[in-house]
Design a protein around this motif. Structure first.
Motif, PDB file in Angstrom:
ATOM      1  N   ALA A 123      54.509  51.404  39.319  1.00  0.00           N
ATOM      2  CA  ALA A 123      54.921  50.046  38.967  1.00  0.00           C
ATOM      3  C   ALA A 123      53.782  49.047  39.133  1.00  0.00           C
ATOM      4  O   ALA A 123      53.556  48.184  38.267  1.00  0.00           O
ATOM      5  CB  ALA A 123      56.122  49.627  39.813  1.00  0.00           C
ATOM      6  N   GLU A 124      53.048  49.157  40.242  1.00  0.00           N
ATOM      7  CA  GLU A 124      51.999  48.175  40.525  1.00  0.00           C
ATOM      8  C   GLU A 124      50.739  48.428  39.689  1.00  0.00           C
ATOM      9  O   GLU A 124      50.116  47.481  39.193  1.00  0.00           O
ATOM     10  CB  GLU A 124      51.655  48.192  42.020  1.00  0.00           C
ATOM     11  CG  GLU A 124      52.817  47.805  42.916  1.00  0.00           C
ATOM     12  CD  GLU A 124      53.388  46.451  42.558  1.00  0.00           C
ATOM     13  OE1 GLU A 124      52.650  45.449  42.587  1.00  0.00           O
ATOM     14  OE2 GLU A 124      54.585  46.378  42.226  1.00  0.00           O
ATOM     15  N   MET A 125      50.370  49.674  39.526  1.00  0.00           N
ATOM     16  CA  MET A 125      49.195  49.977  38.699  1.00  0.00           C
ATOM     17  C   MET A 125      49.486  49.707  37.227  1.00  0.00           C
ATOM     18  O   MET A 125      48.612  49.299  36.474  1.00  0.00           O
ATOM     19  CB  MET A 125      48.769  51.432  38.906  1.00  0.00           C
ATOM     20  CG  MET A 125      48.257  51.724  40.299  1.00  0.00           C
ATOM     21  SD  MET A 125      47.898  53.477  40.578  1.00  0.00           S
ATOM     22  CE  MET A 125      46.460  53.682  39.534  1.00  0.00           C
ATOM     23  N   ARG A 168      51.198  47.325  36.082  1.00  0.00           N
ATOM     24  CA  ARG A 168      51.169  45.885  35.837  1.00  0.00           C
ATOM     25  C   ARG A 168      49.750  45.382  35.567  1.00  0.00           C
ATOM     26  O   ARG A 168      49.558  44.301  35.003  1.00  0.00           O
ATOM     27  CB  ARG A 168      51.754  45.156  37.056  1.00  0.00           C
ATOM     28  CG  ARG A 168      51.866  43.651  36.904  1.00  0.00           C
ATOM     29  CD  ARG A 168      52.381  43.037  38.184  1.00  0.00           C
ATOM     30  NE  ARG A 168      51.510  43.321  39.317  1.00  0.00           N
ATOM     31  CZ  ARG A 168      51.866  43.162  40.582  1.00  0.00           C
ATOM     32  NH1 ARG A 168      53.071  42.758  40.879  1.00  0.00           N
ATOM     33  NH2 ARG A 168      51.015  43.423  41.565  1.00  0.00           N
ATOM     34  N   GLN A 169      48.766  46.122  36.002  1.00  0.00           N
ATOM     35  CA  GLN A 169      47.372  45.695  35.845  1.00  0.00           C
ATOM     36  C   GLN A 169      47.028  45.499  34.363  1.00  0.00           C
ATOM     37  O   GLN A 169      47.616  46.159  33.511  1.00  0.00           O
ATOM     38  CB  GLN A 169      46.448  46.725  36.491  1.00  0.00           C
ATOM     39  CG  GLN A 169      46.656  46.888  37.976  1.00  0.00           C
ATOM     40  CD  GLN A 169      46.437  45.609  38.755  1.00  0.00           C
ATOM     41  OE1 GLN A 169      45.530  44.828  38.462  1.00  0.00           O
ATOM     42  NE2 GLN A 169      47.286  45.370  39.743  1.00  0.00           N
ATOM     43  N   PRO A 170      46.090  44.595  34.071  1.00  0.00           N
ATOM     44  CA  PRO A 170      45.199  43.872  34.979  1.00  0.00           C
ATOM     45  C   PRO A 170      45.798  42.586  35.556  1.00  0.00           C
ATOM     46  O   PRO A 170      45.066  41.747  36.073  1.00  0.00           O
ATOM     47  CB  PRO A 170      44.015  43.537  34.066  1.00  0.00           C
ATOM     48  CG  PRO A 170      44.661  43.318  32.728  1.00  0.00           C
ATOM     49  CD  PRO A 170      45.784  44.303  32.654  1.00  0.00           C
ATOM     50  N   TRP A 171      47.128  42.423  35.440  1.00  0.00           N
ATOM     51  CA  TRP A 171      47.776  41.198  35.901  1.00  0.00           C
ATOM     52  C   TRP A 171      48.295  41.370  37.320  1.00  0.00           C
ATOM     53  O   TRP A 171      48.901  42.376  37.646  1.00  0.00           O
ATOM     54  CB  TRP A 171      48.953  40.844  34.995  1.00  0.00           C
ATOM     55  CG  TRP A 171      48.597  40.718  33.548  1.00  0.00           C
ATOM     56  CD1 TRP A 171      48.786  41.633  32.564  1.00  0.00           C
ATOM     57  CD2 TRP A 171      47.974  39.585  32.923  1.00  0.00           C
ATOM     58  NE1 TRP A 171      48.329  41.165  31.366  1.00  0.00           N
ATOM     59  CE2 TRP A 171      47.825  39.891  31.548  1.00  0.00           C
ATOM     60  CE3 TRP A 171      47.539  38.337  33.372  1.00  0.00           C
ATOM     61  CZ2 TRP A 171      47.260  39.014  30.633  1.00  0.00           C
ATOM     62  CZ3 TRP A 171      46.975  37.455  32.472  1.00  0.00           C
ATOM     63  CH2 TRP A 171      46.839  37.792  31.127  1.00  0.00           C
ATOM     64  N   VAL A 172      48.101  40.360  38.151  1.00  0.00           N
ATOM     65  CA  VAL A 172      48.784  40.316  39.436  1.00  0.00           C
ATOM     66  C   VAL A 172      50.085  39.546  39.277  1.00  0.00           C
ATOM     67  O   VAL A 172      51.081  39.847  39.930  1.00  0.00           O
ATOM     68  CB  VAL A 172      47.887  39.711  40.545  1.00  0.00           C
ATOM     69  CG1 VAL A 172      47.599  38.238  40.312  1.00  0.00           C
ATOM     70  CG2 VAL A 172      48.515  39.926  41.905  1.00  0.00           C
ATOM     71  N   VAL A 173      50.100  38.522  38.392  1.00  0.00           N
ATOM     72  CA  VAL A 173      51.331  37.890  37.926  1.00  0.00           C
ATOM     73  C   VAL A 173      51.345  38.088  36.420  1.00  0.00           C
ATOM     74  O   VAL A 173      50.490  37.551  35.704  1.00  0.00           O
ATOM     75  CB  VAL A 173      51.398  36.395  38.281  1.00  0.00           C
ATOM     76  CG1 VAL A 173      52.714  35.802  37.764  1.00  0.00           C
ATOM     77  CG2 VAL A 173      51.261  36.182  39.781  1.00  0.00           C
ATOM     78  N   TYR A 174      52.289  38.860  35.932  1.00  0.00           N
ATOM     79  CA  TYR A 174      52.255  39.385  34.573  1.00  0.00           C
ATOM     80  C   TYR A 174      52.136  38.271  33.530  1.00  0.00           C
ATOM     81  O   TYR A 174      52.985  37.387  33.432  1.00  0.00           O
ATOM     82  CB  TYR A 174      53.513  40.207  34.306  1.00  0.00           C
ATOM     83  CG  TYR A 174      53.397  41.134  33.130  1.00  0.00           C
ATOM     84  CD1 TYR A 174      52.682  42.320  33.230  1.00  0.00           C
ATOM     85  CD2 TYR A 174      53.999  40.833  31.918  1.00  0.00           C
ATOM     86  CE1 TYR A 174      52.576  43.194  32.159  1.00  0.00           C
ATOM     87  CE2 TYR A 174      53.903  41.695  30.833  1.00  0.00           C
ATOM     88  CZ  TYR A 174      53.181  42.868  30.964  1.00  0.00           C
ATOM     89  OH  TYR A 174      53.075  43.720  29.896  1.00  0.00           O
ATOM     90  N   GLY A 175      51.033  38.323  32.781  1.00  0.00           N
ATOM     91  CA  GLY A 175      50.804  37.372  31.706  1.00  0.00           C
ATOM     92  C   GLY A 175      50.288  36.024  32.141  1.00  0.00           C
ATOM     93  O   GLY A 175      49.987  35.162  31.298  1.00  0.00           O
ATOM     94  N   LEU A 176      50.139  35.807  33.470  1.00  0.00           N
ATOM     95  CA  LEU A 176      49.728  34.491  33.969  1.00  0.00           C
ATOM     96  C   LEU A 176      48.434  34.523  34.769  1.00  0.00           C
ATOM     97  O   LEU A 176      47.546  33.694  34.548  1.00  0.00           O
ATOM     98  CB  LEU A 176      50.839  33.893  34.851  1.00  0.00           C
ATOM     99  CG  LEU A 176      52.174  33.579  34.177  1.00  0.00           C
ATOM    100  CD1 LEU A 176      53.169  33.069  35.219  1.00  0.00           C
ATOM    101  CD2 LEU A 176      51.979  32.532  33.072  1.00  0.00           C
TER     102      LEU A 176
END
Length: 459
Positions: free
Chosen positions: A379-381, A383-391
């Motif tokens: 789940a966390e990998m 999401r990368q390269p985002w720490v807050v998705y899309g923001l």
């Protein structure tokens, strides 16, 4: 390695180690409620003895979990200062709610749970057990809400620009019930119930094989088996709902966990395989069009692939994400097969005569732990390269003054301390398991036996 890589490794290590314990305490809390409830309903002392025994292990797990969780909050400020500033209003609200509504409730009744035997009535003690369990559930709610907001942001607006930009809550309930929070919370809760149930199954299977504490081990095993079977089947449904949410809200992550590159092609579902990110090919055992069927209901519709996203907005470690996800699924299917077969053996009155099955349960305690860890990494990998998705990208979320040497030094120190804590935990857990659940009646018999065999005591 640079600061970003080291900081990610450090946070992943500390969270992964911490995440061993909260699922165990949540799942064990459920079993404590069931066991003590059975004692109040039936009056059978074996359920009281089982509850007393598992409360001791629960207290050990809870203590180590609290100790390892504190570190992460400091890391937000030391390694991820920009991130902390950006999401402080949202993440801080969720963590404050967790402390007020969850941790205070859980820790407040924990003293009665541990020390309240023979000091409060049985109903008050049972109420305390329920409150501790609910506190652990509420704690999971707010942590998952905070993390889910990073995956699927909602109920916010951005104020400021550049380095001064930060997210502020505009709708608290929209933030809480963001598009992924309910699915992810259900998935986490069930995973935690499985962790606790398989721990109880493992220990009691060991006792049954060693012919120890049979009057307590057998009914406890059956209770845990019911919970494990129900939860393993429910997790299949919850996992599917969560995957549907990922397909809708994080299509790049979905493409990564299945190694799907070509947007115009139907999407295969791989049971196992290897992703070559350079050639953008996947080799392995697959169901042709299987992913298309799960997403669209037919085997031919295309699914958005990784090529549809700019290279700087798609995950990099595709094979690792693919493998972690499939390890989680494999563990889940193994738990279903194991528990369903055990129930079948139970119906045939052969549950405790099938020794190889009991030995599988002894070691199956690792299955939910591996599944929880692998699922979190995927789940966390993903999401990368985002720490807050899309923001907010991970590379922009770092502290600006921390050096790679500082992060490396703290990572080494954390590793040493956490390894010591792990050794201590395993030593104390093994000691409690070897001692086992000794009932009051058994204690009286042991004392009487000692008096008969000791001339001094006889005088």
């Amino acid at each position: 390695m640079d600061v970003e890589v080291l900081s990610r490794i450090q946070f992943a290590f500390t969270v992964a180690f911490h995440y061993i314990y909260p699922p165990l305490s949540i799942g064990l809390g459920l079993l404590l409620v069931i066991m003590e409830g059975m004692y109040l309903k039936t009056g059978r002392k074996i359920y009281e003895d089982a509850t007393r025994f598992w409360i001791k292990i629960f207290a050990l797990i809870f203590g180590i979990g609290v100790a390892t969780g504190i570190i992460m909050e400091f890391e937000f400020g030391t390694n991820w200062a920009t991130y902390s500033k950006y999401v402080g209003d949202i993440f801080g609200s969720a963590l404050a709610a967790e402390g007020i509504f969850a941790f205070a409730l859980e820790s407040g009744f924990l003293g009665i749970l541990i020390f309240g035997w023979n000091r409060v009535s049985s109903r008050v003690h049972f109420f305390s057990t329920i409150m501790v369990f609910l506190g652990s559930l509420f704690s999971a709610i707010w942590i998952v809400v905070a993390n889910s907001w990073q995956q699927t942001p909602a109920g916010y607006h951005i104020v400021g620009e550049g380095m001064n930009a930060r997210a502020e809550i505009t709708d608290f309930w929209a933030m809480v019930f963001n598009p992924s929070s309910v699915d992810r919370l259900t998935h986490v809760w069930i995973g935690a119930f499985l962790s606790g149930a398989f721990l109880v199954l493992s220990v009691n299977a060991y006792y049954i094989l060693r012919k120890r504490h049979l009057e307590i081990a057998r009914p406890s095993f059956k209770l845990a088996l019911i919970v494990a079977t129900a939860c393993s089947l429910l997790q299949l449904v919850a996992g599917h709902h969560s995957a549907d949410g990922v397909a809708k809200n994080q299509p790049a992550k979905l493409a990564a966990i299945e190694g799907h590159y070509d947007t115009l092609a139907m999407a295969d579902m791989f049971l196992l395989g290897y992703v070559n990110n350079k050639t953008q090919e996947v080799s392995g055992l697959k169901i042709p069009g299987g992913l298309s069927f799960l997403i669209h209901g037919n085997f031919n519709d295309p699914v958005k692939g990784l090529k549809a996203f700019p290279e700087d907005e798609r995950p990099k470690q595709i094979n690792a994400i693919f493998q972690f996800y499939h390890i989680m699924v494999a563990c889940g299917m193994a738990m279903i097969a194991l528990t369903v077969f055990a129930v079948w053996q139970w119906r045939r009155n052969r549950l405790f005569e099938t020794k190889w099955l009991l030995w599988l349960f002894v070691f199956a305690v690792l299955l939910p732990q591996v599944a929880n860890q692998a699922g979190w990494f995927a789940a966390e990998m993903g999401r990368q390269p985002w720490v807050v998705y899309g923001l907010l990208k991970t590379s922009d979320a770092l502290s600006k003054t921390v050096t790679a040497n500082q992060v490396l030094f703290s990572l080494i120190m954390f590793t040493i301390v956490y390894l010591l804590l792990l050794v201590l935990f395993l030593y104390l857990l093994n000691r409690k398991i070897k001692h086992g659940p000794v009932s009051d009646h058994a204690k009286e018999e042991l004392e009487e036996g000692s008096k008969r065999n000791n001339p001094i005591m006889q005088q």
